[in-house]
Each structure stands twice: as C-alpha cells, then as structure tokens.
Design an enzyme around this catalytic site. Structure first.
Site, short mmCIF file in Angstrom:
data_model
loop_
_atom_site.label_atom_id
_atom_site.label_comp_id
_atom_site.label_asym_id
_atom_site.label_seq_id
_atom_site.Cartn_x
_atom_site.Cartn_y
_atom_site.Cartn_z
N LYS A 267 -11.22 16.00 -39.33
CA LYS A 267 -10.43 15.02 -40.08
C LYS A 267 -9.41 15.73 -40.96
CE LYS A 267 -14.05 11.46 -40.61
NZ LYS A 267 -13.36 10.38 -39.89
N ARG A 341 -21.67 6.42 -33.32
CA ARG A 341 -22.21 5.69 -32.17
C ARG A 341 -23.19 6.55 -31.39
NH1 ARG A 341 -16.18 4.79 -30.06
NH2 ARG A 341 -15.92 4.89 -32.32
#
Ligand code: BES
Ligand code: MN
Ligand code: ZN
Length: 490
Positions: A267, A341
């Site tokens: 990020k 996920r």
C-alpha cells in the site's frame, strides 16, 4: 462510568431535565423553583432550543440547588432520541470537572420506556469510553472527571433492560480496545491473549489454532497471507451455548488482519497506519461474544476470528502464486492486498466443518470500494438469503449500527474465475466490494444461510459521533447483539 437508578432526585448540584421536541411548555421541572424556571425558559429561547434530540442548554442558577440545569433534548422521545440525549450529556460533562449529574425523569410529562432509558444509559456510558493508555502527559483539564449518572424515576423494567445494554456496552469496550491498540502490541498471539483474559469466567468455550494446527488442516489461504509476517497467525473460536444442545448454531466470523501493509502488493505510505484496525471484524466478533455471555443470551453462537498480519517479506506470497484453501479450492493470488477474503475463506470452511452452523454472518473491513459506495454511514450487506438480510437490516436500524444491501449474482461471480486456478482473489475494474463478497460466497456450503458485512467504513471514525469519540466506534456489537436477541432467542 457508573449508572445509578434512584426514585427521587438527590442533592446533586447538576440536574439534567429531559425535554421532548417542542415540549418546553409542558416540562414538569422537578426541583427547579419558579424564578429558576423563568431564567431557564429565557435561556432556552435565546439558544433557540426546541428539544431536538441531543441538543443541550446549560444554565447556572446562583445560590440554588441544583445550581446547574441542563435542558436535554430527547426529540421524539423514542429509543433513538433518548440514546442521542445520553451521548450528548456525556460529551458535555465528561471532562468538565463535574463528577456527578442527576437526570430527572420525573420532570418530563412523557415517561420514557424502559428500553429508551436503558439506551440512554448505554449511550451515555459508551460515549465516555476513551483510550488513554499510551498518554503519559495528558493535561489535568483534559482528563475525564464524570464518574456517575444518577437516573431518577426510571420506569419498571429498566433494571433488566439496562442489564442487557450494559453487557453490550462492556462488549463494545473490548472491541474498541482491540481496534485501538497499536499493531506492535496487538498481533495475532496477543489478540488471543487479550480476548481470553477479557472473557475469562463467563462460560465461553475457547479453541485456539496455531500455525502448525492450521497447516495440518490445510488452511493454505489464511497461511498464505500470514507467511510473510514474523508473527504467527492464529484462529480463535469462542463458543457460547446459551440454548439447548440440539438447537441450531449461528456462526459469526471476523476478519482479523492485525496490520495490513498490502504485502508484496504494498500500500502507499500515506494513511497506512489506519490498517491497524483491519482487525475490526474480528474485534466486533470478540465484543459480541463477550456481550452475549455477559447477558446469558439464550442462543448457541460461535465466534471465529481469523488472525494474521499481512507483511512484505522474502517469504511472502507473490502476485501470481496459487494457494490451496482448506476447502480444496485453489486460488490464484493476483494482488496480495486482497488478503481479507483469503483469511475468511479458511475461517468459514473451518467453522462449517467443526460447528455445522445453519447461519453464518461474517464481518470484515474488506474493501476500500465499500467506503467509496457508502461512506461512514452504513455497512455493506451481501446475503444469499432474503430473510436473513431483512433481519440484519432491521437489527441495524434498531441498534443504530446501520446496513445497506448490495446484490450478488452469477454474473458477478464469473468475474473472479481464473485461467489457471479455481478462482482469482480480485475481480475486474468495477464492483470491487461485490466480487469480494462473491469470493467468500464460494466457500459457503449448500443450504447454509450466509451474510457478509463489509464494515470498512464503520470501524474507525475521524470525528466524534453519538456514542463514540474520534477513533474506534465498536461497530457491529450492538448490531449483532440485536440480531441475536430478536431472532435467535426465545
Ligand atoms: N483492508 C483493506 C480494505 C480497506 C481499505 C479497509 C481502506 C479500510 C480502509 C483490504 O485488505 C484491501 O486492501 N482491499 C483492497 C482490495 C483490492 C486489492 C482488490 C482494496 O480495497 O483496495
Ligand atoms: Mn489489503
Ligand atoms: Zn485488509
């Protein structure tokens, strides 16, 4: 902060007088004498006070007892109005120097319901929560002073209603602490330690899986996220058996990424510190389990928390790697920042194999796209069952942890097909929150009712709200507690 109930107003120097919307002329005034009433009425006019929920007029009366009166707007006088009033009262007095305030319910012509008074007390207590652990230099006049709220003249049934709300408030405090702790202090192992210490003695059965145990079970998706971190991952399960043995089990499953750097798909630096609260789903599950146990909920609920740290490293998962999940399905990882996920995939598989739940609700700070869609007002809801979705939406409205539903479909599902594995962990350009939900859906077994809550925008707040200051909100605890009490008990 302490909540005390009394039959009459004590001699406290500060009294709050609740006023309904446009209800000032009807106020019964409690202990305030006539000249005091005239002063207060003039102050209310000058402040254009109309009893709006959460609005306050602050009046000092020289030489009188009480010497300070707070007109406290309760709006429509429903649960929501009283909750707003409770939060506003605490916000006003928390660091004011005052230690005590009396709330005179005998001074209002419309007696509130027990549920409304309990929400008032709960929201007032929740608004007082702070995280000052790492401050060694807080100025004296910024320290909290308010110790007690005495509520005079509460209706019958308030004790029981407050008992349940107090449990929710304690559970929420645990969630907020977990969310607020810095990531060098709170990582998978210490998350487990803090939660176990906090629920000790409440009758919760705990299971902890370390990485060796998870490897044994074939949890390659969760471990694929964890493998770049120097910290070991964990799976924590808390089971509360409040109903009969044969009664159905509901599973709550939380994403617990204690820090999300993005991994190799790293990020940007700006704002990365926010990713300490990427365990907010797991935090909400922990807090809810504590609340359910504290109030001895008559339901069988298991809370599962998938705990990992997502770091870049020589041993980290690469974009392009293929992982084998516990379900046997393979996943092509195209972006290591779509890690939540992967954690949830194995957590839901584990809970279905181990606890056979009929219903699963998962909570996760899963996608930035959810914040683009809903901002910080609603969590996103995705479900394979309309009845379950409606129950959750209703619980959200009643508890003020609101949800808004999004669609799922075979066409969205197709967007995560992979050319070399069973699926890939990211979709295309659009519908990022939906394809993330579809991904989790591929791990839900036939016949299991499932809802996914993407709470990326709800865990942390840059500004104070009704029941929280800036920072951790505790989102999800009130929601899930309501969902359980309205649908799984009795
Ligand atoms: N934890 C983030 C999602 C997130 C972002 C939560 C900002 C709260 C605030 C999640 O793991 C993530 O990085 N998601 C990616 C998915 C993408 C790579 C498909 C995202 O949303 O950018
Ligand atoms: Mn990520
Ligand atoms: Zn994440």
């Amino acid at each position: 902060m302490q909540i005390v109930f009394s039959t009459a107003v004590d001699g406290s120097p500060i009294t709050a007088v609740p006023v309904a919307k446009n209800g000032l002329e009807r106020a019964a005034w409690g202990n305030v004498d006539e000249s005091g009433q005239a002063v207060i009425a003039a102050a209310a006019r000058a402040a254009r006070f109309e009893g709006e929920a959460g609005s306050i007029v602050d009046v000092f009366l020289a030489g009188a007892t009480p010497r300070q009166i707070l007109l406290l707007g309760v709006g429509a006088g429903d649960e929501d109005g009283w909750a707003k009033a409770g939060g506003a009262l605490t916000a006003k007095l928390l660091t004011s120097g005052a230690t005590d305030v009396s709330v005179d319910l005998t001074a209002t012509p419309d007696t509130p319901s027990a549920a409304a008074v309990a929400r008032f007390a709960a929201t007032a207590t929740q608004r007082a929560w702070r995280f000052d652990q790492y401050r060694t230099k807080l100025p004296e006049n910024s320290k909290p002073t308010l110790e007690r709220i005495t509520i005079a003249g509460a209706p019958d049934g308030t004790d029981a209603a407050w008992g349940a709300q107090s449990a929710v408030t304690d559970g929420m405090a645990l969630t907020r602490t977990l969310v607020s702790e810095p990531p060098n202090i709170l990582y998978p192992e210490t998350f487990v330690e803090q939660v176990l210490a906090s629920v000790e003695g409440l009758g919760i059965e705990a299971t902890v899986l370390d990485e060796a145990a998870m490897r044994e079970l074939g949890m390659g998706a969760l471990l694929g996220v964890s493998q770049g971190s120097a910290r070991e991952g964990r799976l924590l399960a808390l089971r509360w058996n409040g109903a009969g043995e044969g009664d159905p089990v509901t599973a709550l499953v939380g994403k617990g990424v204690t820090f999300d750097t993005g991994g190799i798909s790293i990020k940007p630096a700006a704002g990365m510190e926010d990713m300490k609260w990427d365990m907010g789903g797991a935090g909400a599950v922990a807090g809810t389990m504590k609340a359910l146990a504290l109030r001895k909920a008559k339901a069988n609920v298991v809370g599962v928390m998938g705990l990992v740290e997502n770091m870049p490293d020589g041993n980290a998962t690469r974009p392009g790697d293929v992982l084998t999940s516990m379900s046997g399905q393979t996943i092509e990882v195209l972006n290591t920042d779509a890690e939540g996920r992967l954690v949830l995939a194995d957590a839901v598989t584990w809970v279905q194999r181990t606890h056979k739940p009929t219903t699963i609700v998962d909570l996760a700070t899963l996608t930035g796209a959810m914040i683009v869609a809903l901002g910080n007002e609603n969590g996103g809801l995705f479900s394979n069952d309309d009845g379950l979705a409606e129950q959750l939406i209703a619980a959200g409205l009643a508890s003020d942890d609101k949800l808004w539903r999004f669609p799922l479909s075979a066409t969205y599902d197709k967007m995560i097909d992979s050319p070399i594995a069973d699926m890939k962990n990211i979709g295309g350009k659009g519908a990022g929150s939906i394809t993330a939900a579809q991904f989790i859906g591929r791990f839900i077994e036939e016949g299991v009712k499932w809802a996914h809550l993407d709470i990326a925008g709800m865990v942390w707040s840059d500004k104070p709200g009704t029941h929280h200051d800036k920072g951790a909100t505790g989102y999800g605890v009130r929601l899930l507690d309501r969902f359980v009490s309205e649908n799984l008990e009795g």
